[in-house]
Design an enzyme around this catalytic site. Structure first.
Site, PDB file in Angstrom:
ATOM      1  N   ALA A 131      -6.091  -2.610  -9.569  1.00 16.60           N
ATOM      2  CA  ALA A 131      -7.171  -3.411 -10.157  1.00 16.60           C
ATOM      3  C   ALA A 131      -6.865  -4.912 -10.141  1.00 16.60           C
ATOM      4  O   ALA A 131      -7.786  -5.734 -10.222  1.00 16.60           O
ATOM      5  CB  ALA A 131      -7.448  -2.941 -11.584  1.00 16.60           C
ATOM      6  N   PRO A 188      -1.010  -1.511 -10.883  1.00 16.39           N
ATOM      7  CA  PRO A 188      -1.224  -0.756 -12.108  1.00 16.39           C
ATOM      8  C   PRO A 188      -1.911   0.590 -11.916  1.00 16.39           C
ATOM      9  O   PRO A 188      -2.848   0.708 -11.123  1.00 16.39           O
ATOM     10  CB  PRO A 188      -2.096  -1.685 -12.959  1.00 16.39           C
ATOM     11  CG  PRO A 188      -2.658  -2.678 -12.006  1.00 16.39           C
ATOM     12  CD  PRO A 188      -1.667  -2.824 -10.902  1.00 16.39           C
ATOM     13  N   ASN A 189      -1.387   1.555 -12.648  1.00 17.83           N
ATOM     14  CA  ASN A 189      -1.920   2.921 -12.752  1.00 17.83           C
ATOM     15  C   ASN A 189      -1.647   3.784 -11.524  1.00 17.83           C
ATOM     16  O   ASN A 189      -1.915   4.987 -11.556  1.00 17.83           O
ATOM     17  CB  ASN A 189      -3.436   2.910 -13.068  1.00 17.83           C
ATOM     18  CG  ASN A 189      -3.722   2.276 -14.411  1.00 17.83           C
ATOM     19  OD1 ASN A 189      -3.131   2.662 -15.408  1.00 17.83           O
ATOM     20  ND2 ASN A 189      -4.571   1.270 -14.435  1.00 17.83           N
ATOM     21  N   ARG A 241      -3.823  12.448 -12.115  1.00 16.36           N
ATOM     22  CA  ARG A 241      -5.120  12.260 -12.787  1.00 16.36           C
ATOM     23  C   ARG A 241      -6.157  11.892 -11.708  1.00 16.36           C
ATOM     24  O   ARG A 241      -5.808  11.332 -10.670  1.00 16.36           O
ATOM     25  CB  ARG A 241      -5.084  11.084 -13.775  1.00 16.36           C
ATOM     26  CG  ARG A 241      -4.003  11.128 -14.814  1.00 16.36           C
ATOM     27  CD  ARG A 241      -4.521  11.701 -16.129  1.00 16.36           C
ATOM     28  NE  ARG A 241      -3.596  11.441 -17.227  1.00 16.36           N
ATOM     29  CZ  ARG A 241      -2.387  12.007 -17.358  1.00 16.36           C
ATOM     30  NH1 ARG A 241      -1.967  12.855 -16.433  1.00 16.36           N
ATOM     31  NH2 ARG A 241      -1.614  11.725 -18.387  1.00 16.36           N
ATOM     32  N   GLU A 301      -2.974  -5.823   2.872  1.00 18.34           N
ATOM     33  CA  GLU A 301      -3.636  -5.255   1.684  1.00 18.34           C
ATOM     34  C   GLU A 301      -4.035  -3.814   1.992  1.00 18.34           C
ATOM     35  O   GLU A 301      -4.611  -3.542   3.052  1.00 18.34           O
ATOM     36  CB  GLU A 301      -4.874  -6.102   1.363  1.00 18.34           C
ATOM     37  CG  GLU A 301      -5.656  -5.611   0.155  1.00 18.34           C
ATOM     38  CD  GLU A 301      -6.935  -6.440  -0.093  1.00 18.34           C
ATOM     39  OE1 GLU A 301      -7.202  -7.413   0.654  1.00 18.34           O
ATOM     40  OE2 GLU A 301      -7.670  -6.091  -1.029  1.00 18.34           O
ATOM     41  N   ARG A 311     -17.761   1.365  -3.809  1.00 20.59           N
ATOM     42  CA  ARG A 311     -17.681   1.671  -5.239  1.00 20.59           C
ATOM     43  C   ARG A 311     -18.405   0.611  -6.071  1.00 20.59           C
ATOM     44  O   ARG A 311     -19.273  -0.081  -5.551  1.00 20.59           O
ATOM     45  CB  ARG A 311     -16.199   1.816  -5.618  1.00 20.59           C
ATOM     46  CG  ARG A 311     -15.496   2.915  -4.789  1.00 20.59           C
ATOM     47  CD  ARG A 311     -14.051   3.094  -5.172  1.00 20.59           C
ATOM     48  NE  ARG A 311     -13.918   3.525  -6.560  1.00 20.59           N
ATOM     49  CZ  ARG A 311     -12.750   3.551  -7.215  1.00 20.59           C
ATOM     50  NH1 ARG A 311     -11.630   3.175  -6.594  1.00 20.59           N
ATOM     51  NH2 ARG A 311     -12.695   3.968  -8.459  1.00 20.59           N
ATOM     52  N   ASN A 369      -0.742  -2.545  -2.363  1.00 21.89           N
ATOM     53  CA  ASN A 369      -1.905  -2.003  -3.054  1.00 21.89           C
ATOM     54  C   ASN A 369      -1.830  -2.550  -4.471  1.00 21.89           C
ATOM     55  O   ASN A 369      -1.099  -2.020  -5.312  1.00 21.89           O
ATOM     56  CB  ASN A 369      -1.924  -0.469  -3.060  1.00 21.89           C
ATOM     57  CG  ASN A 369      -3.207   0.070  -3.700  1.00 21.89           C
ATOM     58  OD1 ASN A 369      -3.965  -0.676  -4.327  1.00 21.89           O
ATOM     59  ND2 ASN A 369      -3.451   1.363  -3.547  1.00 21.89           N
ATOM     60  N   HIS A 402      -5.711  -0.078   0.377  1.00 18.87           N
ATOM     61  CA  HIS A 402      -6.388   0.672  -0.688  1.00 18.87           C
ATOM     62  C   HIS A 402      -6.610   2.107  -0.251  1.00 18.87           C
ATOM     63  O   HIS A 402      -6.967   2.361   0.918  1.00 18.87           O
ATOM     64  CB  HIS A 402      -7.743   0.045  -1.032  1.00 18.87           C
ATOM     65  CG  HIS A 402      -7.619  -1.342  -1.565  1.00 18.87           C
ATOM     66  ND1 HIS A 402      -7.135  -1.605  -2.823  1.00 18.87           N
ATOM     67  CD2 HIS A 402      -7.872  -2.541  -0.992  1.00 18.87           C
ATOM     68  CE1 HIS A 402      -7.112  -2.915  -3.009  1.00 18.87           C
ATOM     69  NE2 HIS A 402      -7.551  -3.506  -1.901  1.00 18.87           N
ATOM     70  N   TYR A 454      -8.823   9.814  -6.068  1.00 18.40           N
ATOM     71  CA  TYR A 454      -7.630   9.304  -5.383  1.00 18.40           C
ATOM     72  C   TYR A 454      -6.809  10.375  -4.663  1.00 18.40           C
ATOM     73  O   TYR A 454      -5.780  10.058  -4.064  1.00 18.40           O
ATOM     74  CB  TYR A 454      -6.746   8.544  -6.391  1.00 18.40           C
ATOM     75  CG  TYR A 454      -7.434   7.320  -6.947  1.00 18.40           C
ATOM     76  CD1 TYR A 454      -7.745   6.242  -6.115  1.00 18.40           C
ATOM     77  CD2 TYR A 454      -7.793   7.237  -8.284  1.00 18.40           C
ATOM     78  CE1 TYR A 454      -8.392   5.133  -6.615  1.00 18.40           C
ATOM     79  CE2 TYR A 454      -8.439   6.117  -8.790  1.00 18.40           C
ATOM     80  CZ  TYR A 454      -8.738   5.064  -7.950  1.00 18.40           C
ATOM     81  OH  TYR A 454      -9.375   3.959  -8.436  1.00 18.40           O
TER      82      TYR A 454
HETATM   83  O1  CA2 Z   1      -8.346   2.417  -3.824  1.00 17.89           O
HETATM   84  C1  CA2 Z   1      -7.340   1.828  -4.230  1.00 17.89           C
HETATM   85  O2  CA2 Z   1      -6.225   1.997  -3.736  1.00 17.89           O
HETATM   86  C2  CA2 Z   1      -7.455   0.897  -5.443  1.00 17.89           C
HETATM   87  O3  CA2 Z   1      -6.547  -0.193  -5.252  1.00 17.89           O
HETATM   88  C3  CA2 Z   1      -7.052   1.716  -6.643  1.00 17.89           C
HETATM   89  C4  CA2 Z   1      -7.201   0.955  -7.952  1.00 17.89           C
HETATM   90  C5  CA2 Z   1      -8.599   0.374  -8.080  1.00 17.89           C
HETATM   91  O4  CA2 Z   1      -8.685  -0.411  -9.258  1.00 17.89           O
HETATM   92  C6  CA2 Z   1      -8.960  -0.481  -6.874  1.00 17.89           C
HETATM   93  O5  CA2 Z   1     -10.290  -0.921  -7.033  1.00 17.89           O
HETATM   94  C7  CA2 Z   1      -8.850   0.322  -5.592  1.00 17.89           C
HETATM   95  C8  CA2 Z   1      -6.957   1.875  -9.137  1.00 17.89           C
HETATM   96  C9  CA2 Z   1      -5.644   2.575  -9.120  1.00 17.89           C
HETATM   97  C10 CA2 Z   1      -5.614   3.560 -10.239  1.00 17.89           C
HETATM   98  O6  CA2 Z   1      -4.941   4.711  -9.789  1.00 17.89           O
HETATM   99  C11 CA2 Z   1      -5.115   5.856 -10.494  1.00 17.89           C
HETATM  100  C12 CA2 Z   1      -4.589   6.991  -9.925  1.00 17.89           C
HETATM  101  C13 CA2 Z   1      -4.754   8.186 -10.541  1.00 17.89           C
HETATM  102  C14 CA2 Z   1      -5.421   8.269 -11.745  1.00 17.89           C
HETATM  103  C15 CA2 Z   1      -5.939   7.132 -12.325  1.00 17.89           C
HETATM  104  C16 CA2 Z   1      -5.779   5.907 -11.697  1.00 17.89           C
END
Ligand code: CA2
Length: 158
Positions: A93, A25-26, A33, A114, A123, A90, A116, A38
């Site tokens: 969340a 997700p996201n 964003r 896995e 974090r 990946n 990230h 990221y």
């Molecule tokens: O660091 C990572 O790759 C995560 O899997 C990213 C997840 C986060 O919940 C994990 O704890 C770590 C979040 C991905 C959201 O991606 C976005 C990208 C751009 C803008 C907003 C969110």
């Protein structure tokens, strides 16, 4: 591209091993964003980089993203059905919430790495727990887009 020989001695492409790269997700918002957390690379940029690296490693990379937990579960099953060499996951969340993904990884023989972008341990505390880590072959985190390329190199060695 790997090259082999058929029965007549002609050079043929040896089928590359399939690696599914699954994003949760996201992650479709990557590069659009929150670049401070990221980075500025989009998921398409990472996919292109992995496709090129995969060619040099004899791996056919298929990159996907979904905001739906069940779709990620279906794709893990598909990896097994298609005899994929490995999955890079990946889970976003869902990493920190999803027993369904843990069960799906346990249910397949395909090794799952896995991945990230960030280092969840650096974090918030709620990101320190990964439900999928116990079933994963290993975890690569904290190197930005390079986490994916490191994971693909690891997959090539499996
Ligand atoms: O660091 C990572 O790759 C995560 O899997 C990213 C997840 C986060 O919940 C994990 O704890 C770590 C979040 C991905 C959201 O991606 C976005 C990208 C751009 C803008 C907003 C969110």
């Amino acid at each position: 591209m790997q090259v082999g020989q058929n029965n007549e001695g002609y050079r043929t492409k040896v089928s590359d091993k399939l690696v599914l790269v699954l994003n949760g997700p996201n992650l479709n918002l990557l590069g659009k964003r929150e670049p401070g957390i990221y980075g500025s690379a989009t998921l398409a940029d990472i996919g292109a980089m992995l496709t090129e690296l995969g060619e040099s490693l004899g791996l056919a990379v298929e990159m996907r993203q979904s905001n739906k937990e069940g779709e990620l579960v279906d794709w893990l099953h598909e990896a097994q059905e298609r005899g994929a060499h490995a999955v890079l996951l990946n889970a976003g969340a869902y990493t920190h919430t999803s027993i369904a993904l843990l069960d799906a990884i346990r249910a397949i023989a395909t090794p799952v790495i896995e991945v990230h972008l960030s280092n969840p341990h650096a974090r918030e505390e709620f990101r320190h727990k990964s439900w999928i880590a116990p079933a994963a072959k290993g975890t690569i985190a904290g190197f930005g887009p390079q986490s994916y390329s490191l994971a693909l190199r690891a997959a090539a060695e499996l």
